[in-house]
Design a protein around this motif. Sequence first.
Motif, short mmCIF file in Angstrom:
data_model
loop_
_atom_site.label_atom_id
_atom_site.label_comp_id
_atom_site.label_asym_id
_atom_site.label_seq_id
_atom_site.Cartn_x
_atom_site.Cartn_y
_atom_site.Cartn_z
N SER A 17 0.84 -1.21 0.00
CA SER A 17 0.00 0.00 0.00
C SER A 17 0.87 1.26 0.00
O SER A 17 0.58 2.21 -0.73
CB SER A 17 -0.93 0.01 1.22
N ILE A 28 -5.51 4.67 -3.77
CA ILE A 28 -6.14 3.46 -3.23
C ILE A 28 -7.60 3.77 -2.91
O ILE A 28 -7.91 4.71 -2.19
CB ILE A 28 -5.40 2.95 -1.99
N ILE A 42 -5.83 -5.03 -2.74
CA ILE A 42 -5.87 -3.58 -2.93
C ILE A 42 -6.61 -3.28 -4.23
O ILE A 42 -6.37 -3.92 -5.25
CB ILE A 42 -4.43 -2.99 -3.03
N ALA A 44 -7.20 0.07 -6.59
CA ALA A 44 -6.71 1.43 -6.76
C ALA A 44 -7.20 1.99 -8.08
O ALA A 44 -7.68 1.26 -8.95
CB ALA A 44 -5.18 1.44 -6.72
#
Length: 124
Positions: A17, A28, A42, A44
């Motif tokens: 991250s 993000i 994640i 993004a």
Amino acid sequence: MVNTSKRIGQMGEEIASRIVIRQGKMKIIERNFRSRIGEIDIIALDKNTLVFIEVKSRAVLNAGFPEESVTKYKQDKIRKVALYYLISQGYNPNHTNYRFDVISITFNGDDYAHPSVKYYINAF
């Protein structure tokens, strides 16, 4: 302190991250998106492209490099979760730009402060 594979994974996701944010190109949107199907580490936004990022971390390489564990089966599962995410968030999958990246993090022995990181853009 004994590090379990879950703790190694959490440390890896935190490092990943920070890398995504530090690059400055992506924002993000969500971390650890979960559904009945599975999880995406994640999510993004890279300009007008949604990026689904799988993070793999290892402390030892007995089972191979972390990125090698993103098998065809795992890729298919991530694709299904991504499709679910797109639809549940109101995106049209046919008219939305998206890609799948993989971030591989290998901790070097007991040195958790200086891991080896590989970032695969559009990995699959």
